[in-house]
Design an enzyme around this catalytic site. Structure first.
Site, PDB file in Angstrom:
ATOM      1  N   ASP A 130      20.721  38.573  36.230  1.00 33.24           N
ATOM      2  CA  ASP A 130      22.345  39.058  35.991  1.00 33.24           C
ATOM      3  C   ASP A 130      21.981  40.525  36.288  1.00 33.24           C
ATOM      4  O   ASP A 130      21.423  41.565  36.324  1.00 33.24           O
ATOM      5  CB  ASP A 130      22.468  39.657  34.232  1.00 33.24           C
ATOM      6  CG  ASP A 130      23.902  39.838  34.918  1.00 33.24           C
ATOM      7  OD1 ASP A 130      24.523  40.345  35.899  1.00 33.24           O
ATOM      8  OD2 ASP A 130      24.235  40.538  32.976  1.00 33.24           O
ATOM      9  N   LYS A 134      30.257  44.198  41.280  1.00 30.78           N
ATOM     10  CA  LYS A 134      29.998  45.486  41.496  1.00 30.78           C
ATOM     11  C   LYS A 134      29.916  46.059  42.484  1.00 30.78           C
ATOM     12  O   LYS A 134      30.571  46.083  43.997  1.00 30.78           O
ATOM     13  CB  LYS A 134      29.288  46.152  40.574  1.00 30.78           C
ATOM     14  CG  LYS A 134      29.148  46.484  39.261  1.00 30.78           C
ATOM     15  CD  LYS A 134      28.522  47.403  37.897  1.00 30.78           C
ATOM     16  CE  LYS A 134      28.506  47.349  36.187  1.00 30.78           C
ATOM     17  NZ  LYS A 134      28.255  46.741  35.781  1.00 30.78           N
ATOM     18  N   TYR A 189      23.357  43.789  28.653  1.00 30.97           N
ATOM     19  CA  TYR A 189      24.590  43.949  28.909  1.00 30.97           C
ATOM     20  C   TYR A 189      24.738  42.685  30.019  1.00 30.97           C
ATOM     21  O   TYR A 189      24.581  43.145  30.676  1.00 30.97           O
ATOM     22  CB  TYR A 189      25.660  45.073  28.577  1.00 30.97           C
ATOM     23  CG  TYR A 189      27.360  44.905  28.863  1.00 30.97           C
ATOM     24  CD1 TYR A 189      27.731  43.906  27.552  1.00 30.97           C
ATOM     25  CD2 TYR A 189      28.326  44.694  30.182  1.00 30.97           C
ATOM     26  CE1 TYR A 189      29.627  43.351  27.733  1.00 30.97           C
ATOM     27  CE2 TYR A 189      29.365  44.593  29.742  1.00 30.97           C
ATOM     28  CZ  TYR A 189      29.509  44.393  29.189  1.00 30.97           C
ATOM     29  OH  TYR A 189      31.420  44.412  29.236  1.00 30.97           O
TER      30      TYR A 189
HETATM   31  C1  LIG Z   1      28.978  45.406  34.578  1.00 27.54           C
HETATM   32  C2  LIG Z   1      28.392  43.921  34.012  1.00 27.54           C
HETATM   33  C3  LIG Z   1      28.327  43.350  33.739  1.00 27.54           C
HETATM   34  C4  LIG Z   1      30.522  42.630  33.772  1.00 27.54           C
HETATM   35  O1  LIG Z   1      30.409  43.282  34.660  1.00 27.54           O
HETATM   36  P1  LIG Z   1      32.753  42.938  34.805  1.00 27.54           P
HETATM   37  O2  LIG Z   1      32.242  43.784  36.224  1.00 27.54           O
HETATM   38  O3  LIG Z   1      32.149  44.598  33.757  1.00 27.54           O
HETATM   39  O4  LIG Z   1      33.380  41.778  33.864  1.00 27.54           O
HETATM   40  C5  LIG Z   1      27.491  42.323  33.583  1.00 27.54           C
HETATM   41  N1  LIG Z   1      25.887  42.127  33.892  1.00 27.54           N
HETATM   42  C6  LIG Z   1      25.810  43.180  34.003  1.00 27.54           C
HETATM   43  C7  LIG Z   1      24.181  43.482  33.706  1.00 27.54           C
HETATM   44  C8  LIG Z   1      26.759  44.454  34.233  1.00 27.54           C
HETATM   45  O5  LIG Z   1      26.219  45.542  34.403  1.00 27.54           O
END
Ligand SMILES: *Cc1c(COP(=O)(O)O)cnc(C)c1O
Length: 427
Positions: free
Chosen positions: A239, A267, A144
């Protein structure tokens, strides 16, 4: 444990907000029942609107590595708020946070702050396309990367839980430029790059997958990604929105010794405030406006409250030696859960990495999305509610990971394991 107040608040919320929530997984569709509404958090606990307390392993889905309402972070935010909440002009705080991030992520030579992980990955993709002049993006099934159009293809937990692998409203033309490959499949990567390598702008990956449960990269997998993207003139994007400051202070790139071209963070670096960042090679990042032609902007980007929370959080992370200092506690929890499941005869395949842990309700081993999907989601739902009843909050989906914070005490871990033994016995 009764939650009449949460029931009432959820009913009211559903009158005005789709599904009563501002992010779909919060609605408990993956486990059934009514979500609890949170009143407050402190340390490793949260309290719901009915006054029930829970040991929290969701931690706002990862950001709160210091636990809830850390006094130093709260004080820093209060002091910053008193000086004004947004200026739309540069502040020294942005450079301070950028330096703290760069110290842990030297591959991010230049970086830009945005307001979420989604914005970070979306911007990194645009930049990779602008830099290479190519359109194709490669991602992995079950990874994701936020909810930008082109990345909502075989995108893990939210979709997996709701049973919608793709989103409505995404033009076919966008999805056509996104190729998906199975996680941990070296041959599939080699074959794809042999055929289409010259069209690829970037390959994006969660180097430790955390949005289809927790799946670690097998030996040599990340190395092959580095090798193939470099050979093809494509960019490698890690990511690390979830893994950043979570699997190691320097993220998966430090843990596995691989240098990506671009990195996305979110995060943890916001200390509980809305922050994301993307950055990497200087020559690539110099293509971002105002230096280059790739446009990206934000009214609230680099927001002083968010930057302050991030700065204070990263300072404390360094002082406490996080996340490495949590290793033992995470292992104790993860192994204790595995033992408890074994004693009760419940098939469980657990894994942990830094301050993250996961457990699939199945025999395993699990190395990709197809494997993750073999998990017994009904059994997880029962386990989830059984734990919640005993005052322990795990994520309301089999395909999410758990997070530990510096606020989690040995007593909390013990209490969690005691609850888990009862819950597994009930299954
Ligand atoms: C949570 C997450 C996102 C998206 O971040 P948001 O702040 O929710 O938009 C993208 N990539 C990874 C790996 C994530 O865990």
């Amino acid at each position: 444990m009764n939650r009449p107040k949460s029931e009432e608040l959820f009913a009211l919320a559903q009158n005005r907000i789709p599904g009563g929530v501002d992010s779909p997984v919060r609605a408990f569709r993956g486990v059934g029942g009514t979500p609890f509404f949170v009143e407050k958090g402190e340390g490793d606990r949260i309290w719901d609107a009915d006054g029930n307390a829970y040991i929290d392993y969701v931690l706002s889905w990862g950001p709160l590595i210091l636990g809830h309402a850390h006094p130093r972070v709260v004080r820093a935010i209060q002091e910053a708020a008193a000086r004004g909440t947004s200026f739309g002009a540069p502040t020294a705080l942005e450079t301070e946070l950028a330096e703290l991030v760069n110290a842990a992520y030297p591959s991010m030579e230049l970086l830009r702050f945005v307001n979420s992980g989604t914005e970070a990955t979306m911007s990194a993709i645009r930049l990779a396309r602008g830099f290479t002049g190519r359109d194709v993006i490669v991602k992995f099934e079950g990874c994701y990367h936020g909810h930008a159009d082109g990345l909502l293809v075989k995108a893990g937990s939210g979709g997996a839980t709701l049973g919608v692998p793709d989103s409505g409203g995404v033009p076919g033309d966008y999805a056509r430029n996104t190729a998906t490959l199975p996680f941990n499949d070296i041959e599939a990567v080699r074959d794809f790059f042999a055929m289409r390598g010259a069209d690829v702008a970037a390959l994006i990956i969660e180097p430790v997958a955390g949005n289809m449960g927790l799946i670690l990269p097998e030996a040599g997998f990340l190395e092959v990604l580095r090798e193939e993207t470099e050979k093809a003139g494509a960019l490698l994007i890690f990511d690390e929105v979830m893994t950043g400051f979570r699997v190691a202070r320097g993220g998966a790139q430090a843990l596995f010794g691989i240098t990506p071209d671009l990195t996305t963070l979110g995060k943890v670096i916001g200390g509980g405030m809305p922050v994301g960042a993307y950055g990497g090679r200087r020559d690539v990042m110099e293509c971002v406006a105002p230096l280059g032609s790739v446009y990206q902007a934000g009214t609230l980007s680099g927001n002083p409250l968010a930057m302050t929370a991030g700065v204070e959080t990263l300072k404390i992370i360094e002082e406490l030696g996080l996340p490495e200092a949590l290793d033992e506690k995470v292992k104790a929890l993860s192994e204790g859960m595995a033992d408890a499941a074994r004693e009760a005869g419940v098939p469980l395949t657990g894994a942990c990495c830094g301050s993250m842990f996961g457990a699939f309700f199945q025999e395993g081993p699990v190395r990709d999305f197809t494997g993750a999907m073999r998990s017994d989601t009904e059994r997880y739902a029962k386990f989830f509610h059984s734990m919640l009843k005993r005052g322990v909050a795990f994520a309301p989906s089999q395909f999410e990971v758990g997070f530990m914070s510096s606020a989690h005490t040995d007593e909390s871990v013990e209490a969690t394991l005691a609850a888990a033994r009862e819950a597994f016995a009930e299954l």
